[in-house]
Enzyme design. Sequence first.
Site, short mmCIF file in Angstrom:
data_model
loop_
_atom_site.label_atom_id
_atom_site.label_comp_id
_atom_site.label_asym_id
_atom_site.label_seq_id
_atom_site.Cartn_x
_atom_site.Cartn_y
_atom_site.Cartn_z
N ASP A 90 -14.99 43.06 71.53
CA ASP A 90 -15.07 44.29 70.70
C ASP A 90 -15.62 45.32 71.91
N ASN A 107 3.62 54.97 59.06
CA ASN A 107 4.38 55.70 59.76
C ASN A 107 5.82 55.69 59.46
N LEU A 108 6.51 56.72 59.60
CA LEU A 108 7.99 56.57 59.40
C LEU A 108 8.55 55.60 59.89
N LEU A 149 -8.53 42.17 68.74
CA LEU A 149 -7.41 41.65 67.74
C LEU A 149 -7.54 42.18 66.31
N PHE A 171 2.53 62.41 71.09
CA PHE A 171 3.26 62.82 69.80
C PHE A 171 3.56 61.73 68.95
N ASN A 172 4.64 61.18 68.51
CA ASN A 172 4.97 60.30 67.68
C ASN A 172 5.75 59.16 68.43
N TYR A 185 -9.84 60.11 61.27
CA TYR A 185 -9.38 59.68 62.59
C TYR A 185 -9.05 60.78 63.38
N SER A 231 -4.57 62.46 70.77
CA SER A 231 -3.25 62.62 69.64
C SER A 231 -2.83 64.19 69.56
N LYS A 247 -10.58 61.51 67.55
CA LYS A 247 -10.13 61.93 68.71
C LYS A 247 -10.55 63.15 69.20
N ALA A 292 -8.14 51.34 72.70
CA ALA A 292 -8.82 50.56 71.51
C ALA A 292 -9.38 51.70 70.57
P1 NAD Z 1 -2.51 49.62 67.74
O1 NAD Z 1 -3.59 49.40 66.61
O2 NAD Z 1 -1.32 49.00 67.89
O3 NAD Z 1 -3.36 49.32 69.00
C1 NAD Z 1 -4.87 49.34 69.10
C2 NAD Z 1 -5.56 48.17 69.67
O4 NAD Z 1 -7.11 48.38 69.59
C3 NAD Z 1 -5.28 47.26 68.70
O5 NAD Z 1 -4.76 45.91 69.40
C4 NAD Z 1 -6.71 46.53 68.10
O6 NAD Z 1 -6.90 45.35 67.88
C5 NAD Z 1 -7.69 47.28 69.08
N1 NAD Z 1 -9.08 47.65 68.79
C6 NAD Z 1 -9.44 48.45 67.68
N2 NAD Z 1 -10.63 48.75 67.70
C7 NAD Z 1 -11.16 47.79 68.81
C8 NAD Z 1 -12.59 47.70 69.31
N3 NAD Z 1 -13.51 47.96 68.52
N4 NAD Z 1 -12.68 46.73 70.21
C9 NAD Z 1 -11.60 46.13 70.81
N5 NAD Z 1 -10.31 46.41 70.50
C10 NAD Z 1 -10.16 47.31 69.43
O7 NAD Z 1 -2.42 51.22 67.89
P2 NAD Z 1 -1.40 52.03 69.11
O8 NAD Z 1 -0.30 52.60 68.14
O9 NAD Z 1 -0.98 51.02 70.24
O10 NAD Z 1 -2.23 52.96 69.57
C11 NAD Z 1 -3.13 52.89 70.75
C12 NAD Z 1 -3.98 54.15 70.77
O11 NAD Z 1 -3.37 55.43 70.89
C13 NAD Z 1 -4.93 54.54 69.42
O12 NAD Z 1 -6.26 55.01 69.93
C14 NAD Z 1 -4.49 55.21 68.72
O13 NAD Z 1 -5.42 56.11 67.95
C15 NAD Z 1 -3.55 56.38 69.82
N6 NAD Z 1 -2.61 57.06 69.19
C16 NAD Z 1 -1.66 56.35 68.51
C17 NAD Z 1 -0.49 57.05 68.05
C18 NAD Z 1 0.56 56.32 67.21
O14 NAD Z 1 1.31 56.98 66.34
N7 NAD Z 1 0.82 54.98 67.36
C19 NAD Z 1 -0.43 58.46 68.20
C20 NAD Z 1 -1.56 59.17 68.88
C21 NAD Z 1 -2.60 58.44 69.42
C1 UD1 Z 2 0.73 60.36 61.64
C2 UD1 Z 2 -0.66 61.12 61.46
C3 UD1 Z 2 -1.36 61.45 62.85
C4 UD1 Z 2 -1.34 60.17 63.79
C5 UD1 Z 2 0.08 59.83 63.50
C6 UD1 Z 2 0.39 58.20 64.44
C7 UD1 Z 2 -0.79 62.08 59.24
C8 UD1 Z 2 -1.24 63.45 58.31
N1 UD1 Z 2 -0.88 62.25 60.39
O1 UD1 Z 2 1.39 61.59 62.26
O2 UD1 Z 2 -2.77 61.96 63.00
O3 UD1 Z 2 -1.59 60.54 65.18
O4 UD1 Z 2 0.55 59.45 62.58
O5 UD1 Z 2 -0.34 57.32 63.96
O6 UD1 Z 2 -1.00 60.95 58.65
N2 UD1 Z 2 7.16 60.51 56.60
C9 UD1 Z 2 8.04 60.03 55.38
N3 UD1 Z 2 7.83 58.71 54.55
C10 UD1 Z 2 7.01 57.85 55.16
C11 UD1 Z 2 6.34 58.12 56.32
C12 UD1 Z 2 6.33 59.21 56.84
O7 UD1 Z 2 8.69 61.03 54.75
O8 UD1 Z 2 7.17 56.87 54.63
C13 UD1 Z 2 7.02 62.05 56.92
C14 UD1 Z 2 6.02 62.47 57.04
O9 UD1 Z 2 5.76 63.35 56.07
C15 UD1 Z 2 6.23 63.27 58.49
C16 UD1 Z 2 7.33 62.23 59.44
O10 UD1 Z 2 7.47 61.32 58.21
O11 UD1 Z 2 7.04 64.43 58.30
C17 UD1 Z 2 6.10 61.57 60.47
O12 UD1 Z 2 5.12 60.77 59.35
P1 UD1 Z 2 4.46 59.45 60.51
O13 UD1 Z 2 5.28 58.59 61.14
O14 UD1 Z 2 3.34 59.03 59.37
O15 UD1 Z 2 3.68 60.49 61.55
P2 UD1 Z 2 2.91 61.85 61.37
O16 UD1 Z 2 2.44 62.33 59.93
O17 UD1 Z 2 3.39 63.02 62.24
#
Ligand code: NAD
Ligand code: UD1
Length: 342
Positions: free
Chosen positions: A60, A201-202, A35, A180-181, A151, A127, A155, A84
């Site tokens: 954890d 994130n955007l 959490l 991807f995103n 970060y 990622s 990965k 996680a």
């Molecule tokens: P999130 O933060 O919503 O979910 C991650 C969960 O892991 C959280 O609930 C957090 O409480 C839990 N956690 C973190 N460290 C922990 C630990 N040591 N022990 C137990 N629980 C732990 O993130 P998400 O967006 O759902 O992402 C999930 C996975 O996907 C992550 O590994 C993230 O790096 C990867 N990922 C996410 C994105 C994205 O844009 N969201 C993109 C590429 C990869």
């Molecule tokens: C980012 C991370 C990536 C991670 C992913 C998901 C970086 C450099 N990369 O990806 O490693 O896996 O998040 O967590 O941080 N943008 C704006 N305004 C904002 C936010 C973003 O213009 O307030 C733009 C960024 O420049 C980018 C796009 O929106 O062009 C997407 O950004 P974001 O959602 O942060 O994702 P990534 O940068 O692709």
Amino acid sequence: MAQTILITGGTGFIGSHTVVELIEHGYDVVIADNLSNSKLEPLNRIERITGTRPRFHEVDMRDRDGMNALFEAEPGIQAVIHFAGLKAVGESVEKPLEYYENNINGTLVLCETMRAHGCKTIIFSSSATVYGENPVPYVETMQKLPASNPYGWTKWMIEEILTDLHTADPTWNVMLLRYFNPIGAHPSGLMGEDPRGIPNNLLPYVAQVAVGRRECVHVFGNDYPTADGTGERDYIHVMDLAAGHVAALEWMLAQPEPSVEIFNLGTGKGTSVLEIIRAFSDACGHEIPYVIDPRRPGDLPASWADATRAKEILGWEAKYDIAQMCADSWNWQSHNPEGYTD
Ligand code: NAD
Ligand code: UD1
């Protein structure tokens, strides 16, 4: 009897949506999460959507005794989907030790515990960041390039660790899913992304501007070599991503031999920041104010997947378009302006 799957990080954004998809496909789901970046409320929402409450262990990943106790309490776990981890890129630059410790050590303890309990099937949340500055579209066969932040390195390294594990003991069955995103939300509006503090994130940022929690979107650069000068990304609906995990799991469990497999989970299309702002304005029915700011350090001009392999081998492809992703994000955000409140 239903197969039991452990979902680490299962109360988080992607994990919780995947849990819904797994329950709807008949799996018995156990969640482990500390959490640190999520709340308990998604468990209630999962139950409202599916009629089933997944078993939850607050633990954890780095806690050996806690993880051992979990596997003892849940003896039938057949596979683990490992979400996680800490995921904020900027924070990882400020706190490298915390990121390496949490993400890498958490994965090591998880794998050691799995091995001790005879479970050697793991799907890992990787990622697109591991492609670095490769040319788009990214193909799974490309060489990984150095990450630009801690970060990203976690990965990168966890992919290597899990691959080494299979090399040393080929009975490990490993799947590396490169996301991807991920954006969007469950179509019910009951579940979505609930970032703490100011979103990095955007999409969550745009959604919070749309709902009036923030003033305007800051567009990070409009001088990239892209169609409109703003960054292009491969946004994928979180429900498509969740379905991708079920397809990956089903495929994996059906293979005669364990292996290490890598799949991109993306749509294969790039969308610019301005296109996202426009699509979200259409979804919420009013203009979204924005300003152009300088580029964000470390950002790439463009990133999108070659999504062929997942389609050909897993039979999975993304089906939701940007309009639907924004509509579902808005539905979640407008019904839950403060995210999950208990
Ligand atoms: P999130 O933060 O919503 O979910 C991650 C969960 O892991 C959280 O609930 C957090 O409480 C839990 N956690 C973190 N460290 C922990 C630990 N040591 N022990 C137990 N629980 C732990 O993130 P998400 O967006 O759902 O992402 C999930 C996975 O996907 C992550 O590994 C993230 O790096 C990867 N990922 C996410 C994105 C994205 O844009 N969201 C993109 C590429 C990869
Ligand atoms: C980012 C991370 C990536 C991670 C992913 C998901 C970086 C450099 N990369 O990806 O490693 O896996 O998040 O967590 O941080 N943008 C704006 N305004 C904002 C936010 C973003 O213009 O307030 C733009 C960024 O420049 C980018 C796009 O929106 O062009 C997407 O950004 P974001 O959602 O942060 O994702 P990534 O940068 O692709």
